[in-house]
Design a protein around this motif. Structure first.
Motif, PDB file in Angstrom:
ATOM      1  N   LEU A   9       0.448  -1.039   0.182  1.00  9.66           N
ATOM      2  CA  LEU A   9       0.377   0.091   0.030  1.00  9.66           C
ATOM      3  C   LEU A   9       0.848   1.168  -0.063  1.00  9.66           C
ATOM      4  CD1 LEU A   9      -2.577  -1.198   2.919  1.00  9.66           C
ATOM      5  CD2 LEU A   9      -3.122  -1.127   0.742  1.00  9.66           C
ATOM      6  N   TYR A  10       0.653   2.010  -1.122  1.00 12.16           N
ATOM      7  CA  TYR A  10       1.159   3.525  -0.937  1.00 12.16           C
ATOM      8  C   TYR A  10       0.393   4.861  -0.699  1.00 12.16           C
ATOM      9  CZ  TYR A  10       4.889   0.567  -3.039  1.00 12.16           C
ATOM     10  OH  TYR A  10       5.939   0.416  -3.472  1.00 12.16           O
ATOM     11  N   TYR A  11       0.786   5.665  -0.062  1.00  8.44           N
ATOM     12  CA  TYR A  11       0.215   6.649   0.464  1.00  8.44           C
ATOM     13  C   TYR A  11       0.546   7.961   0.580  1.00  8.44           C
ATOM     14  CZ  TYR A  11       1.356   6.056   5.259  1.00  8.44           C
ATOM     15  OH  TYR A  11       2.228   6.218   6.497  1.00  8.44           O
ATOM     16  N   SER A  12       0.258   8.487   1.004  1.00  3.48           N
ATOM     17  CA  SER A  12       1.042  10.156   1.071  1.00  3.48           C
ATOM     18  C   SER A  12       0.247  10.696   2.152  1.00  3.48           C
ATOM     19  CB  SER A  12       1.681  10.579   0.081  1.00  3.48           C
ATOM     20  OG  SER A  12      -0.115  11.702  -0.541  1.00  3.48           O
ATOM     21  N   ASP A  13       1.138  11.804   2.872  1.00  6.15           N
ATOM     22  CA  ASP A  13       0.549  13.252   3.748  1.00  6.15           C
ATOM     23  C   ASP A  13      -0.541  14.040   2.801  1.00  6.15           C
ATOM     24  OD1 ASP A  13       1.572  11.452   6.187  1.00  6.15           O
ATOM     25  OD2 ASP A  13       3.270  12.756   5.939  1.00  6.15           O
ATOM     26  N   GLY A  14      -0.161  14.103   1.353  1.00  8.67           N
ATOM     27  CA  GLY A  14      -0.328  15.399   1.237  1.00  8.67           C
ATOM     28  C   GLY A  14      -1.414  15.141   0.726  1.00  8.67           C
ATOM     29  N   PRO A  20      -5.157 -10.043   4.309  1.00  6.64           N
ATOM     30  CA  PRO A  20      -4.407 -10.582   5.664  1.00  6.64           C
ATOM     31  C   PRO A  20      -3.375 -10.832   4.398  1.00  6.64           C
ATOM     32  CG  PRO A  20      -5.702 -11.588   3.381  1.00  6.64           C
ATOM     33  CD  PRO A  20      -6.356 -10.223   3.776  1.00  6.64           C
ATOM     34  N   ASN A  21      -2.944  -9.883   3.673  1.00  6.87           N
ATOM     35  CA  ASN A  21      -1.447 -10.171   3.301  1.00  6.87           C
ATOM     36  C   ASN A  21      -1.248  -8.571   2.661  1.00  6.87           C
ATOM     37  OD1 ASN A  21       0.255 -11.710   2.379  1.00  6.87           O
ATOM     38  ND2 ASN A  21      -0.016 -12.907   0.336  1.00  6.87           N
ATOM     39  N   VAL A  22      -0.890  -7.943   3.870  1.00  6.71           N
ATOM     40  CA  VAL A  22       0.115  -6.638   2.991  1.00  6.71           C
ATOM     41  C   VAL A  22       1.044  -7.059   3.428  1.00  6.71           C
ATOM     42  CG1 VAL A  22      -0.278  -4.546   3.529  1.00  6.71           C
ATOM     43  CG2 VAL A  22      -2.135  -5.284   3.644  1.00  6.71           C
ATOM     44  N   LYS A  23       2.502  -7.135   2.237  1.00  5.41           N
ATOM     45  CA  LYS A  23       3.882  -6.571   2.097  1.00  5.41           C
ATOM     46  C   LYS A  23       4.360  -5.627   2.647  1.00  5.41           C
ATOM     47  CE  LYS A  23       3.516 -11.116   0.636  1.00  5.41           C
ATOM     48  NZ  LYS A  23       3.832 -11.856   1.976  1.00  5.41           N
ATOM     49  N   ASP A  24       3.660  -3.853   3.237  1.00  7.36           N
ATOM     50  CA  ASP A  24       4.081  -2.891   3.574  1.00  7.36           C
ATOM     51  C   ASP A  24       2.656  -1.876   3.198  1.00  7.36           C
ATOM     52  OD1 ASP A  24       5.738  -1.589   4.459  1.00  7.36           O
ATOM     53  OD2 ASP A  24       7.485  -1.495   2.539  1.00  7.36           O
ATOM     54  N   LYS A  25       3.185  -0.915   3.716  1.00  4.74           N
ATOM     55  CA  LYS A  25       2.933   0.531   3.587  1.00  4.74           C
ATOM     56  C   LYS A  25       3.931   1.106   3.875  1.00  4.74           C
ATOM     57  CE  LYS A  25       0.740   0.509   7.723  1.00  4.74           C
ATOM     58  NZ  LYS A  25      -0.234   0.957   8.992  1.00  4.74           N
ATOM     59  N   PHE A  26       3.552   1.641   2.200  1.00  2.00           N
ATOM     60  CA  PHE A  26       4.671   2.878   2.539  1.00  2.00           C
ATOM     61  C   PHE A  26       4.677   3.925   2.102  1.00  2.00           C
ATOM     62  CE2 PHE A  26       7.398   5.182  -1.617  1.00  2.00           C
ATOM     63  CZ  PHE A  26       8.942   5.055  -0.399  1.00  2.00           C
ATOM     64  N   LYS A  27       5.245   5.130   2.829  1.00  2.00           N
ATOM     65  CA  LYS A  27       4.705   7.044   2.618  1.00  2.00           C
ATOM     66  C   LYS A  27       5.806   7.287   1.818  1.00  2.00           C
ATOM     67  CE  LYS A  27       5.543   9.488   6.115  1.00  2.00           C
ATOM     68  NZ  LYS A  27       5.997  10.222   7.293  1.00  2.00           N
TER      69      LYS A  27
END
Length: 407
Positions: free
Chosen positions: A343-348, A365-372
């Protein structure tokens, strides 16, 4: 005075996109696929068009880009990547800035088999085997649910058949990622066909509080929806030349209204003056928006105002029963979504926030990473058009894909 001018601009923007009659929606010359093919070819790449017919008879267009030079990976394995656009978008939105900047070129140069989807109802996928979009209201009776359940699986199967592979990389922006979540919740057998899902600001559970501008849009939506329906309009925000000329006149460099154009955009998606090239607004307006159904707009309105990740509520038990075999629209069971997701997200980003992503991550159930995204004001459109999108995002995407291929 500035506020009054701003709301006048908003009014005429909606008027220009929604139109006042069905004829206004239908007329207007599309910029079409020939234009984007020439653009890509001018950079030395080849763009081919493929037609996919879904179970419901919708004719969908896929674009495939080929690098200017054959770039073979180690061995014979050339992984396929499907890039899916977001709300009101089209495949050509990813090609507007050229090589070394836009994601499809970078992926193609890296040796990937790159495909770009088009959701039904946009400028490329506005056809059907039996229904006429210009005269049939039935054609426009779709939202996220129908695209996810019928169209996306047909697209995935077509690519896998052509490539001779069993799975592909899926990369979706905004609702482009949402439809993959819906598909695999409803048809879990498609989990095995997605090697890795790179979800760029996916919209699912909306937990954040709306800003003042969003409140204005949400408060106005029922009135706008009723007005559009009363005029028998089912297609909204189509691509047409007079709208792009309107934007060019008001938003080009040197005009007084350019600041209002930026205010309008940033109040909706997030304020990022540093990463948005305002000079390119007229060029972007030639290709965005690209059209969708009124039901799609209603579906997104309901998701943002209820916070529920569910199919569109028709507001009528009989209609809901007809569409879903239930009095109420189904909520999507994300425990069925077993394929790996980053999952990719941003503060703005004003449309998808960290709170929204955290809730989604807890349910998958299978999130490998969250990338900001490592840039404070990176907004929702920056995933496609940020000046430094390659450095801030695309290089990381390529590293992750290469890691999966090599493992």
């Amino acid at each position: 005075m500035i506020l009054m001018t701003y709301f006048c601009f908003v009014f005429f923007w909606f008027r220009g996109c929604l139109g006042l009659s069905l004829m206004e929606i239908i007329v207007g010359e599309s910029l079409g696929d020939i234009d984007i093919q020439k653009m890509v070819m001018n950079f030395g790449y080849k763009l081919t068009e493929h037609e996919v017919v879904s179970e419901t008879g919708n004719i969908l267009v896929l674009h495939k880009i080929r690098a200017k030079r054959k770039n073979l990976r180690n061995g014979s394995y050339t992984p396929s990547v499907l890039i899916q656009h977001g709300l009101l978008g089209a495949s050509d939105n990813w090609f507007l800035r050229g090589p070394d900047k836009d994601l499809p070129y970078l992926l193609s140069d890296a040796g990937y088999d790159v495909w770009l989807g088009n959701m039904r109802g946009n400028v490329y996928s506005r056809r059907h085997t039996t229904l006429n979009p210009d005269s049939s209201s039935s054609y426009w009776n779709f939202a996220l649910h129908e695209i996810a359940y019928y169209d996306l699986p047909a697209t995935i199967d077509y690519i896998l058949d052509k490539s001779g592979q069993e799975s592909l990389f899926f990369m979706g922006h905004s609702i482009g990622s949402t439809i993959a979540l819906i598909l695999c919740s409803l048809r879990p057998e498609y989990n095995k066909k997605i090697l890795l899902h790179l979800a760029l600001a996916p919209i699912a559970y909306v937990a954040h509080k709306p800003n003042l501008y969003h409140k204005f849009v949400f408060a106005s939506f029922p009135f706008v929806e009723q007005s559009v329906q009363s005029k028998n309009i089912h297609e909204v925000f189509p691509r047409r030349k007079y709208f792009s000329r309107f934007i060019e006149y008001f938003c080009q460099d040197g005009t007084y209204f350019q600041k209002l154009c930026l205010m309008f955009i940033f109040n909706f998606v997030g304020e990022d003056y540093e990463q948005f090239n305002a000079t390119l607004i007229p060029d972007f307006a030639k290709y965005y928006p690209a059209g969708t159904s009124l039901n799609m707009a209603t579906n997104l309105y309901q998701m943002y105002t209820t916070g529920l990740f569910s199919a569109m509520d028709f507001g009528n038990k009989t209609l809901n029963m007809l569409h879903y075999q239930s009095d109420t629209p189904p909520s999507y069971n994300l425990s069925n979504v077993q394929h790996p997701i980053t999952l990719y997200y941003s503060d703005g980003d004003y449309l998808v926030t960290k709170d929204d992503i955290d809730i989604l991550a807890d349910k998958l159930p299978n999130v490998k990473d969250k990338f900001k995204i490592p840039y404070q004001t990176f907004n929702h459109l920056d995933f496609m058009w940020a000046i430094n999108s390659k450095k801030l995002l695309y290089d990381q995407l390529l590293l992750l894909l290469n890691k999966y291929v090599e493992s």
